[in-house]
Design an enzyme around this catalytic site. Structure first.
Site, mmCIF file in Angstrom:
data_model
loop_
_atom_site.group_PDB
_atom_site.id
_atom_site.type_symbol
_atom_site.label_atom_id
_atom_site.label_comp_id
_atom_site.label_asym_id
_atom_site.label_seq_id
_atom_site.Cartn_x
_atom_site.Cartn_y
_atom_site.Cartn_z
ATOM 1 N N HIS A 16 0.837 -1.204 0.000
ATOM 2 C CA HIS A 16 0.000 0.000 0.000
ATOM 3 C C HIS A 16 0.876 1.260 0.000
ATOM 4 O O HIS A 16 0.625 2.208 -0.744
ATOM 5 C CB HIS A 16 -0.876 0.056 1.262
ATOM 6 C CG HIS A 16 -1.925 -0.997 1.376
ATOM 7 N ND1 HIS A 16 -2.060 -1.798 2.484
ATOM 8 C CD2 HIS A 16 -2.933 -1.374 0.533
ATOM 9 C CE1 HIS A 16 -3.085 -2.616 2.335
ATOM 10 N NE2 HIS A 16 -3.635 -2.392 1.154
ATOM 11 N N LYS A 40 -16.230 -7.446 7.455
ATOM 12 C CA LYS A 40 -17.100 -7.702 8.609
ATOM 13 C C LYS A 40 -16.319 -7.852 9.904
ATOM 14 O O LYS A 40 -16.764 -7.453 10.946
ATOM 15 C CB LYS A 40 -17.934 -8.946 8.352
ATOM 16 C CG LYS A 40 -19.069 -8.648 7.390
ATOM 17 C CD LYS A 40 -20.022 -9.818 7.280
ATOM 18 C CE LYS A 40 -20.942 -9.619 6.103
ATOM 19 N NZ LYS A 40 -20.665 -10.511 4.986
ATOM 20 N N ARG A 89 -2.520 -6.196 -8.453
ATOM 21 C CA ARG A 89 -1.352 -7.019 -8.148
ATOM 22 C C ARG A 89 -1.220 -8.171 -9.132
ATOM 23 O O ARG A 89 -0.144 -8.593 -9.483
ATOM 24 C CB ARG A 89 -1.467 -7.615 -6.737
ATOM 25 C CG ARG A 89 -1.093 -6.674 -5.658
ATOM 26 C CD ARG A 89 -1.640 -7.133 -4.348
ATOM 27 N NE ARG A 89 -3.093 -7.057 -4.350
ATOM 28 C CZ ARG A 89 -3.852 -7.304 -3.311
ATOM 29 N NH1 ARG A 89 -3.308 -7.693 -2.188
ATOM 30 N NH2 ARG A 89 -5.158 -7.185 -3.382
ATOM 31 N N SER A 127 -2.857 -7.574 3.075
ATOM 32 C CA SER A 127 -3.073 -7.440 4.524
ATOM 33 C C SER A 127 -3.346 -8.813 5.129
ATOM 34 O O SER A 127 -2.893 -9.112 6.233
ATOM 35 C CB SER A 127 -4.257 -6.511 4.798
ATOM 36 O OG SER A 127 -3.987 -5.229 4.315
HETATM 37 P P1 ADP Z 1 -9.950 -3.414 -0.291
HETATM 38 O O1 ADP Z 1 -10.614 -4.264 0.746
HETATM 39 O O2 ADP Z 1 -10.690 -2.164 -0.624
HETATM 40 O O3 ADP Z 1 -9.474 -4.157 -1.509
HETATM 41 P P2 ADP Z 1 -7.185 -3.296 0.571
HETATM 42 O O4 ADP Z 1 -6.660 -2.565 1.746
HETATM 43 O O5 ADP Z 1 -7.036 -4.765 0.539
HETATM 44 O O6 ADP Z 1 -8.686 -2.835 0.475
HETATM 45 O O7 ADP Z 1 -6.549 -2.716 -0.759
HETATM 46 C C1 ADP Z 1 -6.696 -1.377 -1.159
HETATM 47 C C2 ADP Z 1 -6.052 -1.204 -2.530
HETATM 48 O O8 ADP Z 1 -4.657 -1.443 -2.420
HETATM 49 C C3 ADP Z 1 -6.587 -2.174 -3.588
HETATM 50 O O9 ADP Z 1 -6.672 -1.504 -4.841
HETATM 51 C C4 ADP Z 1 -5.525 -3.251 -3.636
HETATM 52 O O10 ADP Z 1 -5.451 -3.867 -4.911
HETATM 53 C C5 ADP Z 1 -4.273 -2.423 -3.348
HETATM 54 N N1 ADP Z 1 -3.206 -3.249 -2.774
HETATM 55 C C6 ADP Z 1 -3.271 -4.125 -1.750
HETATM 56 N N2 ADP Z 1 -2.088 -4.734 -1.536
HETATM 57 C C7 ADP Z 1 -1.230 -4.233 -2.469
HETATM 58 C C8 ADP Z 1 0.149 -4.493 -2.828
HETATM 59 N N3 ADP Z 1 0.876 -5.406 -2.189
HETATM 60 N N4 ADP Z 1 0.682 -3.798 -3.858
HETATM 61 C C9 ADP Z 1 -0.061 -2.905 -4.513
HETATM 62 N N5 ADP Z 1 -1.359 -2.626 -4.264
HETATM 63 C C10 ADP Z 1 -1.945 -3.281 -3.254
#
Ligand code: ADP
Length: 166
Positions: A16, A40, A89, A127
């Site tokens: 992120h 949830k 990703r 995450s």
């Molecule tokens: P959501 O539940 O809205 O998908 P996330 O926190 O999982 O929330 O992800 C938010 C954004 O960050 C999404 O567009 C996801 O694809 C991106 N993202 C998550 N992990 C990575 C990563 N390792 N590298 C690049 N982008 C990521």
């Protein structure tokens, strides 16, 4: 130009953070927005997720951290922005992200979703995987900001203690 990067961020990872840093280089202003009630059963509360993101982003002067509930497009409009940043990703992300982007476009045609590709070194990172690694006692070095690592370890120790007293 201002952009909004919405997500669960439960918790923020270095994947992120890489997107945040790169988007902050492209846009004048970036708001990283924690979506409330999206998952949830999140490990961290909205307040904790905002706090961890704020710590992780404090070196970026044009980045602010916020949270919202309800429709992402409504939040983006309230922020007087018209760009949503999301990231891809792998091919497996594509279907969901396309569906979300098209849905959001249908609700508000003024708002554009722009996608950034993950950096190769973080393409496996999520995450969920980070939470799983923490629970199993693996090192999180290089995968999450330091403040997140400390908090994840503490929360896993707490969970372990709770499980023992049950
Ligand atoms: P959501 O539940 O809205 O998908 P996330 O926190 O999982 O929330 O992800 C938010 C954004 O960050 C999404 O567009 C996801 O694809 C991106 N993202 C998550 N992990 C990575 C990563 N390792 N590298 C690049 N982008 C990521």
């Amino acid at each position: 130009m201002k952009a909004i990067y919405p997500g669960s961020f439960d918790p923020v990872t270095n994947g992120h953070l890489d997107i945040i840093e790169r988007a902050a280089n492209v846009f004048d202003e970036l708001v990283v927005a924690v979506a409330v009630n999206k998952e949830k059963n999140p490990l961290f509360s909205v307040e904790e997720r905002v706090e961890l993101l704020s710590k992780a982003c404090r070196h970026l002067s044009n980045v602010t951290v916020d949270y919202f509930s309800g429709l992402t497009v409504d939040y983006v409009a309230r922020q007087e922005a018209n760009v949503i940043i999301r990231s891809l990703r792998a091919i497996s992300d594509f279907e969901f992200e396309l569906q979300m982007a098209l849905t959001n476009k249908r609700i508000d045609e003024n708002i554009e979703t722009l996608f950034m590709m993950t950096s190769a070194e973080y393409s496996f990172l999520s995450s969920s995987i980070v939470k799983e690694l923490a629970e199993l006692g693996a090192s999180l070095n290089g995968l999450v900001p330091e403040c997140v690592e400390d908090r994840l370890v503490a929360s896993c120790v707490k969970r372990g203690q709770e499980a023992k007293t049950r």
